[in-house]
Design an enzyme around this catalytic site. Sequence first.
Site, short mmCIF file in Angstrom:
data_model
loop_
_atom_site.label_atom_id
_atom_site.label_comp_id
_atom_site.label_asym_id
_atom_site.label_seq_id
_atom_site.Cartn_x
_atom_site.Cartn_y
_atom_site.Cartn_z
N ARG A 51 0.84 -1.20 0.00
CA ARG A 51 0.00 0.00 0.00
C ARG A 51 0.87 1.25 0.00
O ARG A 51 2.01 1.24 0.47
CB ARG A 51 -0.86 0.04 1.26
CG ARG A 51 -1.66 -1.21 1.53
CD ARG A 51 -2.33 -1.11 2.89
NE ARG A 51 -2.96 -2.36 3.29
CZ ARG A 51 -3.54 -2.54 4.46
NH1 ARG A 51 -3.55 -1.58 5.37
NH2 ARG A 51 -4.10 -3.71 4.75
N ASP A 53 0.25 5.46 1.15
CA ASP A 53 -0.69 6.33 1.84
C ASP A 53 -1.18 7.46 0.95
O ASP A 53 -0.63 7.71 -0.13
CB ASP A 53 -0.03 6.94 3.09
CG ASP A 53 0.21 5.91 4.18
OD1 ASP A 53 -0.49 4.88 4.20
OD2 ASP A 53 1.10 6.14 5.02
N ARG A 201 9.13 7.36 5.89
CA ARG A 201 8.82 8.75 6.27
C ARG A 201 9.36 9.08 7.66
O ARG A 201 9.79 10.21 7.92
CB ARG A 201 7.31 8.99 6.20
CG ARG A 201 6.78 9.00 4.77
CD ARG A 201 5.27 8.95 4.72
NE ARG A 201 4.67 10.07 5.44
CZ ARG A 201 3.38 10.13 5.78
NH1 ARG A 201 2.56 9.12 5.47
NH2 ARG A 201 2.91 11.18 6.42
#
Length: 249
Positions: A51, A53, A201
């Site tokens: 995935r 975001d 991140r």
Amino acid sequence: MMRLRAIISYDGSAFSGYQVQPGKRTVQLELERVLQTMHKGMVVKVVASGRTDAGVHATGQVIHFDSSLLLPMDRWKMALNVQLPGDIRVLLVEQVRDDFHARYDAVGKTYRYIWSLDEVHSPFERNYSVHVERYKPNIELMREASNHLLGTHDFSSFCASNTSVKDFVRTIHSIRLEVNVERNQLHMEISGNGFLYNMVRIIAGTLWEVGIGKKSEEDLPEILQSCNRKNAGKTAPAHGLYLEKVVYL
């Protein structure tokens, strides 16, 4: 029935992430919508390498799906791109073995994170790099700090707390921090065998804090060993992140 693998690129700005969510526009939703049309209403499930975001971009995401369409392989890319919205492009489609799995067969990934060092952030770059005009980071200190993250570690400190993952051990093969002089940007390229939720991140945010003096290069081993998310830096904004490459054997 045959299994197809595709490499796709997308601008994450207008998506609520990759995965289908009720009432949200997502990359998976758009892909499956087009495939359902091509298959005369039959639902076609798309599986991705992982995935991304909301706001995160991809230049080399990998997906797979099964199809019974008798369409020449060299026509698939055009057939998909003609129907997909402009913020998703299919770069390659190929037939693979029937048991290929885009997620479980992946042995590595490369991500890129981009900070803009411009005094004034271009409106055309606002969704594609993180503006840090007030700071001049010490990039050499960031490089030195990044060396502590190389290798195999428990990366609990660099994982979002709202995850169901039980195994936090991952291996980082390389981290490169380079200035793109022409575009006045700082790029972080990071490669590893896999990444936890928000791991890239959080690493970007932590190294950035080292670069601007909020953290020390010597803090990194202690942050790793603590296995405590609170000790790492802030999670860097999503729109500076790009999934660049997925590696398969």
